[in-house]
Write a protein that holds these residues in place. Structure first.
Motif: not given
Length: 110
Positions: A54-55, A58, A68-70, A79, A81-82
């Motif tokens: 996922s990292t 993103f 993204s939220h990352f 992780m 995230c926002k």
């Protein structure tokens, strides 16, 4: 960043509040499910692998100007995230049509 209260738990992740109201910590779980949740197990390292994949995805999106939220990968299973409003879309990648995909789309299993 301090992990605080559990605010959501799904099949693959847990989300925790932090000391910053605009950020959450996603914890990637080692849990496995199959047959629409009828079969459950766990595989050590699955959460860490999902977090790393996922990292990278993103980061690739960000390099192409797609937000993204990352924020950042904190460790193997966490992780930062926002905090965002979720759009309810689920994506499942399979090698063969089976389970809910077959059922929902009328495609034969296999």
């Amino acid at each position: 960043m301090e992990k605080r209260d559990l605010i959501y738990e799904g099949k693959a992740k847990r989300l925790f509040s932090t000391d910053d109201p605009n950020l959450v910590i996603a914890e990637f779980k080692d849990d496995l499910t199959a047959f629409n949740g009828a079969k459950k197990d766990s595989e050590a390292g699955k959460g860490a692998l999902n977090n790393k994949i996922s990292t990278e995805l993103f980061k690739m999106l960000a390099s192409r100007g797609i937000e993204s939220h990352f924020v950042e990968m904190l460790d193997d299973n966490h992780m930062l995230c926002k905090k965002v409003d979720i759009i309810l879309i689920e994506v499942i990648v399979r090698n063969v049509a089976t389970g809910s995909l077959s059922k929902n789309l009328g495609i034969p299993d296999g």
